[in-house]
Design a protein around this motif. Structure first.
Motif, PDB file in Angstrom:
ATOM      1  N   LEU A 158      41.161  36.754  53.094  1.00 51.85           N
ATOM      2  CA  LEU A 158      42.051  37.764  52.553  1.00 51.85           C
ATOM      3  C   LEU A 158      41.317  38.649  51.544  1.00 51.85           C
ATOM      4  O   LEU A 158      41.441  39.883  51.561  1.00 51.85           O
ATOM      5  CB  LEU A 158      43.250  37.080  51.896  1.00 51.85           C
ATOM      6  N   LEU A 159      40.537  38.020  50.676  1.00 51.28           N
ATOM      7  CA  LEU A 159      39.742  38.790  49.717  1.00 51.28           C
ATOM      8  C   LEU A 159      38.659  39.601  50.424  1.00 51.28           C
ATOM      9  O   LEU A 159      38.288  40.692  49.975  1.00 51.28           O
ATOM     10  CB  LEU A 159      39.115  37.858  48.684  1.00 51.28           C
ATOM     11  N   ALA A 160      38.160  39.070  51.553  1.00 49.87           N
ATOM     12  CA  ALA A 160      37.176  39.825  52.336  1.00 49.87           C
ATOM     13  C   ALA A 160      37.784  41.125  52.854  1.00 49.87           C
ATOM     14  O   ALA A 160      37.126  42.169  52.872  1.00 49.87           O
ATOM     15  CB  ALA A 160      36.664  38.969  53.492  1.00 49.87           C
ATOM     16  N   CYS A 161      39.050  41.080  53.274  1.00 54.06           N
ATOM     17  CA  CYS A 161      39.738  42.300  53.714  1.00 54.06           C
ATOM     18  C   CYS A 161      39.821  43.313  52.579  1.00 54.06           C
ATOM     19  O   CYS A 161      39.584  44.519  52.785  1.00 54.06           O
ATOM     20  CB  CYS A 161      41.142  41.962  54.210  1.00 54.06           C
ATOM     21  N   LEU A 162      40.169  42.845  51.403  1.00 54.93           N
ATOM     22  CA  LEU A 162      40.274  43.754  50.262  1.00 54.93           C
ATOM     23  C   LEU A 162      38.913  44.342  49.905  1.00 54.93           C
ATOM     24  O   LEU A 162      38.803  45.524  49.541  1.00 54.93           O
ATOM     25  CB  LEU A 162      40.867  43.011  49.059  1.00 54.93           C
ATOM     26  N   TRP A 163      37.876  43.520  50.008  1.00 51.03           N
ATOM     27  CA  TRP A 163      36.519  44.012  49.745  1.00 51.03           C
ATOM     28  C   TRP A 163      36.170  45.123  50.743  1.00 51.03           C
ATOM     29  O   TRP A 163      35.629  46.170  50.359  1.00 51.03           O
ATOM     30  CB  TRP A 163      35.518  42.867  49.851  1.00 51.03           C
ATOM     31  N   ILE A 164      36.448  44.894  52.015  1.00 50.00           N
ATOM     32  CA  ILE A 164      36.119  45.879  53.045  1.00 50.00           C
ATOM     33  C   ILE A 164      36.889  47.179  52.805  1.00 50.00           C
ATOM     34  O   ILE A 164      36.342  48.274  52.934  1.00 50.00           O
ATOM     35  CB  ILE A 164      36.414  45.310  54.444  1.00 50.00           C
ATOM     36  N   GLN A 165      38.148  47.065  52.447  1.00 50.48           N
ATOM     37  CA  GLN A 165      38.939  48.255  52.156  1.00 50.48           C
ATOM     38  C   GLN A 165      38.321  49.053  51.002  1.00 50.48           C
ATOM     39  O   GLN A 165      38.234  50.285  51.058  1.00 50.48           O
ATOM     40  CB  GLN A 165      40.373  47.876  51.795  1.00 50.48           C
ATOM     41  N   GLN A 166      37.866  48.364  49.985  1.00 46.64           N
ATOM     42  CA  GLN A 166      37.352  49.019  48.784  1.00 46.64           C
ATOM     43  C   GLN A 166      35.922  49.507  48.930  1.00 46.64           C
ATOM     44  O   GLN A 166      35.566  50.588  48.442  1.00 46.64           O
ATOM     45  CB  GLN A 166      37.439  48.057  47.607  1.00 46.64           C
ATOM     46  N   ASN A 167      35.081  48.713  49.642  1.00 47.30           N
ATOM     47  CA  ASN A 167      33.642  48.990  49.645  1.00 47.30           C
ATOM     48  C   ASN A 167      33.083  49.437  50.989  1.00 47.30           C
ATOM     49  O   ASN A 167      31.926  49.861  51.050  1.00 47.30           O
ATOM     50  CB  ASN A 167      32.882  47.745  49.175  1.00 47.30           C
ATOM     51  N   GLN A 168      33.852  49.292  52.063  1.00 44.04           N
ATOM     52  CA  GLN A 168      33.380  49.678  53.394  1.00 44.04           C
ATOM     53  C   GLN A 168      32.061  48.987  53.746  1.00 44.04           C
ATOM     54  O   GLN A 168      31.145  49.596  54.309  1.00 44.04           O
ATOM     55  CB  GLN A 168      33.200  51.197  53.474  1.00 44.04           C
ATOM     56  N   SER A 169      31.958  47.706  53.403  1.00 40.93           N
ATOM     57  CA  SER A 169      30.739  46.952  53.692  1.00 40.93           C
ATOM     58  C   SER A 169      31.098  45.482  53.885  1.00 40.93           C
ATOM     59  O   SER A 169      32.212  45.061  53.570  1.00 40.93           O
ATOM     60  CB  SER A 169      29.731  47.099  52.546  1.00 40.93           C
ATOM     61  N   MET A 170      30.128  44.713  54.416  1.00 45.31           N
ATOM     62  CA  MET A 170      30.367  43.287  54.563  1.00 45.31           C
ATOM     63  C   MET A 170      30.592  42.642  53.204  1.00 45.31           C
ATOM     64  O   MET A 170      29.880  42.942  52.242  1.00 45.31           O
ATOM     65  CB  MET A 170      29.170  42.614  55.243  1.00 45.31           C
ATOM     66  N   PRO A 171      31.576  41.754  53.095  1.00 50.67           N
ATOM     67  CA  PRO A 171      31.832  41.087  51.820  1.00 50.67           C
ATOM     68  C   PRO A 171      30.738  40.082  51.479  1.00 50.67           C
ATOM     69  O   PRO A 171      29.991  39.649  52.358  1.00 50.67           O
ATOM     70  CB  PRO A 171      33.168  40.380  52.072  1.00 50.67           C
ATOM     71  N   PRO A 172      30.629  39.716  50.215  1.00 50.32           N
ATOM     72  CA  PRO A 172      29.667  38.669  49.838  1.00 50.32           C
ATOM     73  C   PRO A 172      29.953  37.370  50.578  1.00 50.32           C
ATOM     74  O   PRO A 172      31.100  37.063  50.897  1.00 50.32           O
ATOM     75  CB  PRO A 172      29.892  38.502  48.331  1.00 50.32           C
ATOM     76  N   MET A 173      28.911  36.622  50.837  1.00 53.64           N
ATOM     77  CA  MET A 173      29.065  35.343  51.519  1.00 53.64           C
ATOM     78  C   MET A 173      29.729  34.305  50.602  1.00 53.64           C
ATOM     79  O   MET A 173      30.598  33.551  51.014  1.00 53.64           O
ATOM     80  CB  MET A 173      27.685  34.850  51.957  1.00 53.64           C
ATOM     81  N   ARG A 174      29.341  34.298  49.347  1.00 52.28           N
ATOM     82  CA  ARG A 174      29.818  33.280  48.404  1.00 52.28           C
ATOM     83  C   ARG A 174      31.224  33.593  47.907  1.00 52.28           C
ATOM     84  O   ARG A 174      31.504  34.706  47.452  1.00 52.28           O
ATOM     85  CB  ARG A 174      28.860  33.181  47.222  1.00 52.28           C
ATOM     86  N   PHE A 175      32.085  32.582  47.991  1.00 49.11           N
ATOM     87  CA  PHE A 175      33.462  32.770  47.551  1.00 49.11           C
ATOM     88  C   PHE A 175      33.531  33.151  46.076  1.00 49.11           C
ATOM     89  O   PHE A 175      34.344  33.999  45.682  1.00 49.11           O
ATOM     90  CB  PHE A 175      34.256  31.484  47.795  1.00 49.11           C
ATOM     91  N   GLN A 176      32.691  32.530  45.257  1.00 45.35           N
ATOM     92  CA  GLN A 176      32.735  32.808  43.818  1.00 45.35           C
ATOM     93  C   GLN A 176      32.491  34.285  43.530  1.00 45.35           C
ATOM     94  O   GLN A 176      33.180  34.895  42.702  1.00 45.35           O
ATOM     95  CB  GLN A 176      31.696  31.950  43.081  1.00 45.35           C
TER      96      GLN A 176
END
Length: 258
Positions: A158-176
């Motif tokens: 879910l946070l990966a989706c928000l990252w993609i929306q905001q940054n238009q890039s692959m999200p960080p691998m690490r959850f932290q």
């Protein structure tokens, strides 16, 4: 354990007459929230000798070892991997970002990483993560008592989706890193950090009363993600030529090696 994994990869190369170009950890260990008894999810990309590809027959393009209590090892043939890469396959793109690497060909890894931005599709990747979050939420987090460790398997995508929306890039691998960037400070963040500390400390996270503030965040965020994805443009078919060149050069290297 790293020695055991290296030995297994060498045995695969010998048995199947392949060259492993890249092997890494995926899953909870790579995501940064392993349990004390988490297994090792090893994923790899391999290539055959050139003559293997000169056939009219369809051939098996995966290698999978039987899963035991500690090891889950499987890999994809390079041609399969490149076809999936062209479609912006999120698991494959995650592998290339893993910081737990067991084997790598430096030229291959650099070449793939340099192409990642060109073949990254925000829409495809966000849909993948949304489906993961939705399915895990539906499967494990309904009711007054839930499988508490499954919060991570909903929160991360879910946070990966928000990252993609905001940054238009692959999200960080690490959850932290992902949580630090995307979760607001305050009680929600504190509750997530407490669960993460419990999990990584090795505490058994079984069925417990649901954490209301995390539950509310998930229930409020899922429809927001679904809404913004509806407005994104459809994917364009990305060119094969750069991946064809990479494939031919990898075959050339493998011919020289063998």
């Amino acid at each position: 354990m790293k020695k055991k994994i290296s030995a297994e990869l060498q045995a695969i190369e010998k048995k199947h007459q392949v060259q492993i170009l890249y092997a890494c950890e995926s899953g909870s260990r790579a995501w940064g929230f392993p349990s004390k008894d988490s297994d090792y999810d090893v994923r790899f990309i391999y290539i055959h000798k050139p003559d293997w590809y000169l056939s009219i027959e369809d051939k098996r393009d995966v290698i999978e070892l039987p899963i035991d209590e500690l090891l889950d090892i499987n890999g994809w043939d390079l041609r399969k991997a490149l076809n999936l890469f062209r479609k912006s396959n999120p698991p494959l793109m995650e592998w290339l970002k893993s910081d737990i690497v067991y084997k790598q060909n430096d030229w291959f890894l650099k070449s793939m990483q340099e192409l990642t931005n060109d073949y990254f599709s925000p829409l495809s990747c966000a849909h993948h993560y949304l489906n993961m979050a939705r399915n895990n939420n539906r499967g494990y987090l309904q009711g007054d008592k839930v499988r508490i460790k499954k919060y991570f398997y909903v929160l991360r995508p879910l946070l990966a989706c928000l990252w993609i929306q905001q940054n238009q890039s692959m999200p960080p691998m690490r959850f932290q890193e992902l949580a630090h960037a995307m979760l607001p400070s305050g009680e929600l963040n504190e509750q997530v950090e407490k669960l993460l500390e419990r999990k990584t400390r090795g505490e058994e996270l079984g069925t417990e009363p649901r954490v209301e503030i995390i539950h509310e965040f998930i229930e409020q965020t899922l429809p927001k993600v679904e809404a913004f994805l509806k407005d994104w443009p459809k994917n364009e078919r990305l060119p094969a030529a750069p991946l064809d060149r990479l494939f031919r050069e990898a075959l050339s290297l493998n011919r020289e090696a063998n």
